[in-house]
Design a protein around this motif. Structure first.
Motif, mmCIF file in Angstrom:
data_model
loop_
_atom_site.group_PDB
_atom_site.id
_atom_site.type_symbol
_atom_site.label_atom_id
_atom_site.label_comp_id
_atom_site.label_asym_id
_atom_site.label_seq_id
_atom_site.Cartn_x
_atom_site.Cartn_y
_atom_site.Cartn_z
ATOM 1 N N UNK A 1 -3.671 4.136 -0.302
ATOM 2 C CA UNK A 1 -4.276 3.355 -1.376
ATOM 3 C C UNK A 1 -3.543 2.030 -1.530
ATOM 4 N N UNK A 2 -4.250 1.067 -2.048
ATOM 5 C CA UNK A 2 -3.612 -0.228 -2.241
ATOM 6 C C UNK A 2 -2.853 -0.238 -3.554
ATOM 7 N N UNK A 3 -1.776 -1.003 -3.592
ATOM 8 C CA UNK A 3 -0.919 -1.090 -4.773
ATOM 9 C C UNK A 3 -0.993 -2.495 -5.374
ATOM 10 N N UNK B 1 4.869 7.099 0.870
ATOM 11 C CA UNK B 1 5.378 6.136 1.848
ATOM 12 C C UNK B 1 4.718 4.801 1.515
ATOM 13 N N UNK B 2 5.512 3.787 1.344
ATOM 14 C CA UNK B 2 5.025 2.460 0.974
ATOM 15 C C UNK B 2 5.014 1.552 2.209
ATOM 16 N N UNK C 1 -6.576 -4.330 5.767
ATOM 17 C CA UNK C 1 -5.690 -5.357 6.277
ATOM 18 C C UNK C 1 -5.493 -5.180 7.785
ATOM 19 N N UNK C 2 -5.272 -6.300 8.477
ATOM 20 C CA UNK C 2 -5.197 -6.240 9.931
ATOM 21 C C UNK C 2 -3.817 -5.846 10.457
ATOM 22 N N UNK C 3 -2.777 -6.380 9.836
ATOM 23 C CA UNK C 3 -1.425 -6.157 10.366
ATOM 24 C C UNK C 3 -0.629 -5.275 9.412
ATOM 25 N N UNK C 4 -0.009 -4.261 9.981
ATOM 26 C CA UNK C 4 0.723 -3.279 9.177
ATOM 27 C C UNK C 4 2.147 -3.131 9.685
ATOM 28 N N UNK C 5 3.048 -2.918 8.757
ATOM 29 C CA UNK C 5 4.415 -2.612 9.117
ATOM 30 C C UNK C 5 4.677 -1.128 8.973
ATOM 31 N N UNK D 1 0.855 -1.167 0.000
ATOM 32 C CA UNK D 1 0.000 0.000 0.000
ATOM 33 C C UNK D 1 0.899 1.227 0.000
ATOM 34 N N UNK D 2 0.322 2.380 -0.316
ATOM 35 C CA UNK D 2 1.124 3.593 -0.276
ATOM 36 C C UNK D 2 0.267 4.786 0.102
ATOM 37 N N UNK D 3 0.923 5.795 0.640
ATOM 38 C CA UNK D 3 0.223 7.022 1.009
ATOM 39 C C UNK D 3 1.081 8.205 0.613
#
Length: 120
Positions: A45-47, A92-93, A107-111, A36-38
């Motif tokens: 947004x999803x990539x 930022x990805x 999505x539940x888990x993010x890095x 994803x990226x912002x």
């Protein structure tokens, strides 16, 4: 579950960059994983997203044909190969995981993310 994206940087328009996402605490046999990226001032947004067991890969129209998502199960790492980069790819990805590709943003888990800047 832990994820960490890295590999961002400054690249010229038309250039290439490969992002990596190291993950732990889950198996890609049972979890989907996505990029994803912002961009500044915009919503995230999803990539791209790969379903569990690598069943299928989906790409946003904005990156289709330019970005390639791959995975190395032995290294617990997934990659986003980005080519023909454009200034509008600056963002930022992030990588994220869940039991399915919950798009566009569930999505539940993010890095933590990694910054990609496309500029001359």
């Amino acid at each position: 579950v832990q994820l960490q994206a890295f590999g961002g940087g400054l690249v010229q328009p038309g250039g290439s960059l490969r992002l990596s996402c190291a993950h732990s605490g889950f198996s890609l046999d049972y979890y989907a994983i996505g990029w994803f990226r912002q961009a500044p001032g915009k919503e995230r947004e999803w990539v791209s997203c790969i379903t569990s067991s690598g069943g299928s890969t989906v790409y946003a129209d904005s990156v289709k044909g330019r970005f390639t998502f791959s995975r190395d199960n032995a290294k617990n790492t997934v990659y986003l190969q980005m080519s023909s980069l454009k200034p509008e790819d600056t963002a930022v990805y992030y990588c994220a995981a869940d039991v399915s590709c919950r798009l566009p943003n569930g999505m539940e888990y993010w890095g933590k993310g990694t910054q990609v800047t496309v500029s001359s």
